[in-house]
Design a protein around this motif. Structure first.
Motif, PDB file in Angstrom:
ATOM      1  N   ILE A 142      29.965  32.644  48.187  1.00 17.67           N
ATOM      2  CA  ILE A 142      29.589  32.519  46.781  1.00 17.67           C
ATOM      3  C   ILE A 142      28.187  31.940  46.659  1.00 17.67           C
ATOM      4  O   ILE A 142      27.412  32.353  45.779  1.00 17.67           O
ATOM      5  CB  ILE A 142      30.627  31.670  46.021  1.00 17.67           C
ATOM      6  N   TRP A 168      37.968  39.097  46.702  1.00 12.22           N
ATOM      7  CA  TRP A 168      36.596  38.778  46.257  1.00 12.22           C
ATOM      8  C   TRP A 168      36.463  39.316  44.827  1.00 12.22           C
ATOM      9  O   TRP A 168      35.964  40.405  44.594  1.00 12.22           O
ATOM     10  CB  TRP A 168      35.555  39.400  47.171  1.00 12.22           C
ATOM     11  N   VAL A 170      37.939  37.233  41.157  1.00 13.98           N
ATOM     12  CA  VAL A 170      37.915  36.262  40.069  1.00 13.98           C
ATOM     13  C   VAL A 170      36.951  35.114  40.341  1.00 13.98           C
ATOM     14  O   VAL A 170      36.126  34.765  39.479  1.00 13.98           O
ATOM     15  CB  VAL A 170      39.337  35.727  39.794  1.00 13.98           C
ATOM     16  N   GLU A 171      36.993  34.532  41.518  1.00 16.30           N
ATOM     17  CA  GLU A 171      36.158  33.362  41.785  1.00 16.30           C
ATOM     18  C   GLU A 171      34.670  33.696  41.836  1.00 16.30           C
ATOM     19  O   GLU A 171      33.849  32.960  41.263  1.00 16.30           O
ATOM     20  CB  GLU A 171      36.623  32.649  43.057  1.00 16.30           C
ATOM     21  N   ARG A 174      33.649  34.227  38.237  1.00 20.75           N
ATOM     22  CA  ARG A 174      33.621  32.941  37.532  1.00 20.75           C
ATOM     23  C   ARG A 174      32.344  32.171  37.881  1.00 20.75           C
ATOM     24  O   ARG A 174      31.671  31.617  37.009  1.00 20.75           O
ATOM     25  CB  ARG A 174      34.846  32.114  37.909  1.00 20.75           C
ATOM     26  N   ALA A 175      31.997  32.157  39.166  1.00 21.96           N
ATOM     27  CA  ALA A 175      30.824  31.406  39.601  1.00 21.96           C
ATOM     28  C   ALA A 175      29.538  31.945  38.977  1.00 21.96           C
ATOM     29  O   ALA A 175      28.664  31.180  38.540  1.00 21.96           O
ATOM     30  CB  ALA A 175      30.723  31.443  41.127  1.00 21.96           C
ATOM     31  N   GLU A 178      29.518  31.098  35.168  1.00 22.35           N
ATOM     32  CA  GLU A 178      29.238  29.677  34.928  1.00 22.35           C
ATOM     33  C   GLU A 178      27.793  29.323  35.261  1.00 22.35           C
ATOM     34  O   GLU A 178      27.166  28.525  34.561  1.00 22.35           O
ATOM     35  CB  GLU A 178      30.198  28.819  35.749  1.00 22.35           C
ATOM     36  N   GLU A 203      42.847  38.588  34.642  1.00 23.89           N
ATOM     37  CA  GLU A 203      42.113  37.316  34.683  1.00 23.89           C
ATOM     38  C   GLU A 203      40.623  37.517  34.446  1.00 23.89           C
ATOM     39  O   GLU A 203      39.920  36.588  34.013  1.00 23.89           O
ATOM     40  CB  GLU A 203      42.350  36.617  36.017  1.00 23.89           C
TER      41      GLU A 203
END
Length: 368
Positions: A142, A168, A170-171, A174-175, A178, A203
């Motif tokens: 990430i 590889w 949602v996270e 999200r990152a 954000e 999600e």
């Protein structure tokens, strides 16, 4: 206009950064260009097939063979070639859309150059500039992903597309959301999921994405329609859309709210325009996808993306995104925009010295 001679030219062009295909990393771009010489002048076509049959059933060596043995002979027998007659002659041979698009592009370029008309004007383009997006592949971490996206933000791209796959998704999304706030963001799954992943894909609704591109396998229109009913994020179809007819079917089923049009995937720029027209008639926005083209292919894509229904940023990038040297004068971007070439035909010419330096093979055909 008659076809008199053709040249199949292979080039080995280094990539500035590796490109991940379904079968591994590509460090160089193996390229097939077709140059046609007609009774009215010459034109260029670029084949977007990859060296291996991963993105589609077509692959570069096979496309070259089909062009040489079947497609060029099919148009060489015609005495009055026009873009429409070329497309009609090629339609008699099933499949092979990327090979067909190459021949159509080359002969259309020659026909338009002889008449002093640009690709964009012939297709019906209304824009002088096209908004550019960038596609970001699967990163090692990430942290690496955020660093890569930061560089593209600084360069001024208008939209960011993240490749996702199970494990590889949602996270990483999200990152990026954000870290970069309200940037225009979408994701591309390249058919990596099944309908069984619907809860996971839901999600992604939390991140205000422009679209989720091709989440399910190509043939699964009904599953795409079922998934669309379970998500807020609009579904875009890419590989599933192979013709204007397939676009009609997908729209009727509710399988997509957006369509990605790649001329090579659908058999050429005339069919790409028909898909655009179908989508416009149904209120479906479209955008222009890319396949790591050189400046020749990018010029044709810019002309396509100038049509009125292409309301979303394209996967068209400046030359230096992929190559340190391009086969045409370098395509440049300013403030996230690239100018649509307005010269006759493609509006760009190859650079002979660069072409020769990276050429690995040339086959000249004078008899068909």
């Amino acid at each position: 206009m008659r076809l008199e001679r053709a040249e199949l030219r292979r080039l080995d062009l280094p990539l500035r950064t590796p490109f991940r295909t379904s079968l591994g990393l590509e460090l160089r771009r193996d390229i097939l260009l077709v140059r046609v010489v007609t009774s009215e002048g010459e034109g260029w076509g670029e084949c977007v097939a990859l060296p291996e049959p991963g993105y589609s059933e077509e692959y570069l060596d096979g496309a070259a063979e089909v062009i040489r043995r079947f497609l060029l002979p099919a148009v060489a027998v015609l005495d009055d070639l026009t873009p429409a007659r070329v497309a009609s002659a090629l339609a008699c041979i099933p499949g092979n859309p990327m090979a067909k698009a190459t021949v159509e592009m080359a002969l259309m370029d020659a026909w338009l150059r002889a008449r002093g008309v640009s690709f964009a004007d012939y297709l019906g383009g209304v824009r002088g500039e096209v908004e550019c997006g960038v596609s970001v592949g699967i990163a090692d971490s990430i942290g690496d992903l955020l660093a890569e996206v930061a560089g593209y933000v600084d360069e001024g791209y208008r939209r960011f597309k993240l490749k996702v796959e199970p494990g590889w998704d949602v996270e990483p999304v999200r990152a990026v959301r954000e870290r970069f706030g309200d940037v225009v963001l979408q994701v591309d799954a390249n058919a990596a999921y099944t309908l069984g992943h619907a809860r996971l894909l839901a999600e992604l609704d939390n991140f205000d994405l422009v679209m989720l591109e091709q989440p399910l396998p190509t043939a699964d229109l009904r599953d795409h329609a079922a998934l669309a009913r379970r998500l807020r994020t609009p579904i875009c179809l890419d590989e599933s859309i192979t013709s204007a007819r397939s676009a009609v079917d997908a729209i009727a089923l509710g399988a997509c709210a957006i369509v990605n049009i790649k001329a090579g995937r659908v058999g050429g720029y005339l069919e790409a325009r028909r898909i655009h027209d179908v989508c416009a008639a149904h209120g479906i926005p479209v955008w222009c996808g890319g396949m790591l083209e050189t400046g020749l292919g990018q010029a044709a894509n810019l002309a396509l993306a100038a049509l009125p229904g292409f309301t979303l940023p394209a996967d068209i990038a400046p030359s230096r995104r992929y190559f340190s040297e391009d086969v045409t004068p370098m395509i440049t971007m300013g403030d996230g925009l690239i100018a649509v070439p307005r010269g006759p035909g493609l509006g760009l010419d190859p650079e002979p010295e660069i072409m020769e330096r990276f050429t690995t093979d040339v086959a000249t055909l004078t008899e068909f």
